[in-house]
Motif scaffolding. Sequence first.
Motif, PDB file in Angstrom:
ATOM      1  N   VAL A   1       0.839  -1.198   0.000  1.00 11.48           N
ATOM      2  CA  VAL A   1       0.000   0.000   0.000  1.00 11.48           C
ATOM      3  C   VAL A   1       0.876   1.251   0.000  1.00 11.48           C
ATOM      4  CG1 VAL A   1      -1.699   1.337   1.307  1.00 11.48           C
ATOM      5  CG2 VAL A   1      -1.933  -1.139   1.156  1.00 11.48           C
ATOM      6  N   VAL A   2       1.920   1.240   0.817  1.00  8.83           N
ATOM      7  CA  VAL A   2       2.832   2.381   0.906  1.00  8.83           C
ATOM      8  C   VAL A   2       3.557   2.611  -0.417  1.00  8.83           C
ATOM      9  CG1 VAL A   2       5.016   3.143   1.947  1.00  8.83           C
ATOM     10  CG2 VAL A   2       3.141   2.336   3.397  1.00  8.83           C
ATOM     11  N   ALA A   3       3.960   1.539  -1.067  1.00  6.54           N
ATOM     12  CA  ALA A   3       4.648   1.671  -2.362  1.00  6.54           C
ATOM     13  C   ALA A   3       3.747   2.378  -3.373  1.00  6.54           C
ATOM     14  CB  ALA A   3       5.060   0.290  -2.873  1.00  6.54           C
ATOM     15  N   GLN A   4       2.473   2.008  -3.385  1.00  6.52           N
ATOM     16  CA  GLN A   4       1.528   2.650  -4.298  1.00  6.52           C
ATOM     17  C   GLN A   4       1.262   4.091  -3.873  1.00  6.52           C
ATOM     18  OE1 GLN A   4       0.403   1.502  -7.137  1.00  6.52           O
ATOM     19  NE2 GLN A   4      -0.833   3.339  -7.524  1.00  6.52           N
ATOM     20  N   LEU A   5       1.202   4.325  -2.560  1.00  2.00           N
ATOM     21  CA  LEU A   5       0.984   5.677  -2.036  1.00  2.00           C
ATOM     22  C   LEU A   5       2.111   6.607  -2.468  1.00  2.00           C
ATOM     23  CD1 LEU A   5      -0.791   7.403  -0.016  1.00  2.00           C
ATOM     24  CD2 LEU A   5       0.843   6.728   1.743  1.00  2.00           C
ATOM     25  N   LYS A   6       3.340   6.134  -2.417  1.00  3.23           N
ATOM     26  CA  LYS A   6       4.489   6.950  -2.809  1.00  3.23           C
ATOM     27  C   LYS A   6       4.512   7.190  -4.322  1.00  3.23           C
ATOM     28  CE  LYS A   6       8.398   5.781  -0.674  1.00  3.23           C
ATOM     29  NZ  LYS A   6       9.433   4.896  -0.044  1.00  3.23           N
ATOM     30  N   LYS A   7       4.029   6.221  -5.053  1.00  2.00           N
ATOM     31  CA  LYS A   7       4.000   6.335  -6.513  1.00  2.00           C
ATOM     32  C   LYS A   7       2.916   7.305  -6.969  1.00  2.00           C
ATOM     33  CE  LYS A   7       3.295   3.436 -10.621  1.00  2.00           C
ATOM     34  NZ  LYS A   7       3.009   2.047 -11.093  1.00  2.00           N
ATOM     35  N   ASP A   8       1.723   7.195  -6.343  1.00  2.00           N
ATOM     36  CA  ASP A   8       0.587   8.038  -6.726  1.00  2.00           C
ATOM     37  C   ASP A   8      -0.371   8.158  -5.537  1.00  2.00           C
ATOM     38  OD1 ASP A   8      -1.524   9.380  -7.881  1.00  2.00           O
ATOM     39  OD2 ASP A   8      -2.075   7.778  -9.286  1.00  2.00           O
ATOM     40  N   PRO A   9      -0.192   9.181  -4.691  1.00  2.00           N
ATOM     41  CA  PRO A   9      -1.003   9.298  -3.459  1.00  2.00           C
ATOM     42  C   PRO A   9      -2.501   9.248  -3.698  1.00  2.00           C
ATOM     43  CG  PRO A   9       0.778  10.901  -3.457  1.00  2.00           C
ATOM     44  CD  PRO A   9       0.775  10.280  -4.818  1.00  2.00           C
ATOM     45  N   GLY A  10      -2.972   9.837  -4.761  1.00  2.00           N
ATOM     46  CA  GLY A  10      -4.414   9.896  -5.024  1.00  2.00           C
ATOM     47  C   GLY A  10      -5.022   8.578  -5.432  1.00  2.00           C
ATOM     48  N   SER A  11      -4.187   7.622  -5.845  1.00  2.00           N
ATOM     49  CA  SER A  11      -4.713   6.330  -6.306  1.00  2.00           C
ATOM     50  C   SER A  11      -5.074   5.403  -5.154  1.00  2.00           C
ATOM     51  CB  SER A  11      -3.690   5.635  -7.208  1.00  2.00           C
ATOM     52  OG  SER A  11      -2.534   5.249  -6.456  1.00  2.00           O
ATOM     53  N   VAL A  12      -4.617   5.737  -3.957  1.00  2.00           N
ATOM     54  CA  VAL A  12      -4.945   4.931  -2.774  1.00  2.00           C
ATOM     55  C   VAL A  12      -6.124   5.582  -2.066  1.00  2.00           C
ATOM     56  CG1 VAL A  12      -4.142   4.038  -0.561  1.00  2.00           C
ATOM     57  CG2 VAL A  12      -2.561   4.158  -2.510  1.00  2.00           C
ATOM     58  N   LYS A  13      -7.253   4.899  -2.093  1.00  2.00           N
ATOM     59  CA  LYS A  13      -8.475   5.454  -1.493  1.00  2.00           C
ATOM     60  C   LYS A  13      -8.606   4.934  -0.061  1.00  2.00           C
ATOM     61  CE  LYS A  13     -12.132   5.723  -4.127  1.00  2.00           C
ATOM     62  NZ  LYS A  13     -13.376   5.357  -4.876  1.00  2.00           N
ATOM     63  N   TRP A  14      -8.459   5.852   0.910  1.00  5.10           N
ATOM     64  CA  TRP A  14      -8.570   5.519   2.329  1.00  5.10           C
ATOM     65  C   TRP A  14     -10.021   5.704   2.769  1.00  5.10           C
ATOM     66  CZ3 TRP A  14      -3.926   4.422   5.093  1.00  5.10           C
ATOM     67  CH2 TRP A  14      -2.749   4.704   4.405  1.00  5.10           C
ATOM     68  N   GLY A  15     -10.593   4.733   3.432  1.00  2.00           N
ATOM     69  CA  GLY A  15     -11.961   4.853   3.934  1.00  2.00           C
ATOM     70  C   GLY A  15     -11.995   4.819   5.444  1.00  2.00           C
ATOM     71  N   GLY A  16     -12.809   5.683   6.031  1.00  2.00           N
ATOM     72  CA  GLY A  16     -12.908   5.703   7.488  1.00  2.00           C
ATOM     73  C   GLY A  16     -13.966   6.670   7.957  1.00  2.00           C
ATOM     74  N   GLY A  17     -13.841   7.115   9.198  1.00  4.84           N
ATOM     75  CA  GLY A  17     -14.806   8.030   9.779  1.00  4.84           C
ATOM     76  C   GLY A  17     -14.676   9.432   9.218  1.00  4.84           C
ATOM     77  N   SER A  18     -15.345  10.361   9.848  1.00  6.23           N
ATOM     78  CA  SER A  18     -15.412  11.729   9.366  1.00  6.23           C
ATOM     79  C   SER A  18     -14.037  12.377   9.232  1.00  6.23           C
ATOM     80  CB  SER A  18     -16.268  12.566  10.321  1.00  6.23           C
ATOM     81  OG  SER A  18     -17.552  12.018  10.460  1.00  6.23           O
ATOM     82  N   ARG A  19     -13.971  13.457   8.478  1.00  6.40           N
ATOM     83  CA  ARG A  19     -12.732  14.227   8.365  1.00  6.40           C
ATOM     84  C   ARG A  19     -12.243  14.620   9.758  1.00  6.40           C
ATOM     85  NH1 ARG A  19     -10.486  16.707   4.413  1.00  6.40           N
ATOM     86  NH2 ARG A  19     -10.105  18.582   5.667  1.00  6.40           N
ATOM     87  N   GLY A  20     -10.959  14.412   9.995  1.00 12.24           N
ATOM     88  CA  GLY A  20     -10.403  14.721  11.298  1.00 12.24           C
ATOM     89  C   GLY A  20     -10.431  13.561  12.268  1.00 12.24           C
ATOM     90  N   SER A  21     -10.981  12.419  11.847  1.00 12.57           N
ATOM     91  CA  SER A  21     -11.002  11.228  12.709  1.00 12.57           C
ATOM     92  C   SER A  21      -9.582  10.725  12.905  1.00 12.57           C
ATOM     93  CB  SER A  21     -11.865  10.135  12.085  1.00 12.57           C
ATOM     94  OG  SER A  21     -11.296   9.712  10.852  1.00 12.57           O
ATOM     95  N   THR A  22      -9.389   9.870  13.897  1.00 12.49           N
ATOM     96  CA  THR A  22      -8.038   9.375  14.166  1.00 12.49           C
ATOM     97  C   THR A  22      -7.479   8.571  12.992  1.00 12.49           C
ATOM     98  OG1 THR A  22      -9.049   7.528  15.387  1.00 12.49           O
ATOM     99  CG2 THR A  22      -8.191   9.365  16.687  1.00 12.49           C
ATOM    100  N   GLU A  23      -8.351   7.857  12.250  1.00  6.34           N
ATOM    101  CA  GLU A  23      -7.854   7.114  11.096  1.00  6.34           C
ATOM    102  C   GLU A  23      -7.477   8.057   9.958  1.00  6.34           C
ATOM    103  OE1 GLU A  23     -12.390   6.263  11.240  1.00  6.34           O
ATOM    104  OE2 GLU A  23     -10.725   6.511  12.652  1.00  6.34           O
ATOM    105  N   HIS A  24      -8.178   9.193   9.846  1.00  5.96           N
ATOM    106  CA  HIS A  24      -7.812  10.206   8.850  1.00  5.96           C
ATOM    107  C   HIS A  24      -6.467  10.826   9.195  1.00  5.96           C
ATOM    108  CE1 HIS A  24      -9.040  14.157   6.590  1.00  5.96           C
ATOM    109  NE2 HIS A  24      -8.072  13.498   5.976  1.00  5.96           N
TER     110      HIS A  24
END
Length: 320
Positions: free
Chosen positions: A140-163
């Motif tokens: 996942v990190v390798a893809q994130l470094k290659k193209d940050p926008g291509s990795v879609k992170w899902g979680g709670g609201s903006r500002g959540s601990t996972e965000h």
Amino acid sequence: MRRDTFLKSLAALAAAGALPMSARAAGANVKMMIPANPGGGWDTTGRALGKALTESKVADTVTYDNKGGAAGALGLAQFVNGSKGDPNAMMVMGAVMLGGIITGKPPVSLSQATPIARITSEYNVFVLPSNSPFKNMAEVVAQLKKDPGSVKWGGGSRGSTEHVAAAMIAQKVGADPSKINYVAFRGGGEATAAILGGNVTIGGSGYSEFAEYIAAGKMKAIAVTSEQRLPGINVPTLKEQGIDVVIGNWRGVYGAPGITDAQKKALTDMLLTALKSPAWAEAVKKNDWTPAVLTGDAFAKFVDDDFASLRAIMVKSGMI
């Protein structure tokens, strides 16, 4: 009427619920604001707490009001504006709400409500959908470094601990944290559905929310945000994978604005009694929560300090 006869009669009336509220214990009919949609951590916490309050007999009834959105800010606004001076009102909240306030700048402030107690702490887990082309966090990190926008992170609201954790991960591995593709969901149930459906690349939340799906093989856990591996959970930390990120989630309870010191103490006493009940112990074990009870001025100071710390992290990570 003799005094002892009168007292027995009074006790009988109280037991039967026939006394006016002023003569009975405050908080007999608790109104629990849950500032999130059903299915997530706050909802689970609020309903478990309500069960503990009634089973420990410090509350006659508990009613629940779910109001999701804006990392709890919508529920906070309703609570602040609709519960002023109500000694029987409680609101579940936590670190996620602080993050939402920082990013969303809502017109209401947490300081308008009354801090009662921190009750639990929990670390986040990052998971992959079962059909993910990735096998681990390194991929996942390798893809994130290659193209940050291509990795879609899902979680709670903006500002959540996972965000916040996702932004910190990007920063630590040399990707631009301001370019992460984070999809915020209004509640844990929506985030879970998105992960199970393969609609996000990677999902994050408190371990308890994903535990049953991890156990069933429907999600693959690839990292936890704790300092060390969680007891009984064989999932590597981010740190042991070379990513120096540790961030915890906590949950607490606030009372209504404008309650008296005596009413605040009564709510605190009710809460502490409930937290000692078998019902609460069962919920803690079932959900893998870590008890982290803190009350009074110490809790108020903790919230202020955590708010400042979280804001500093978010600024450094490029989130705000």
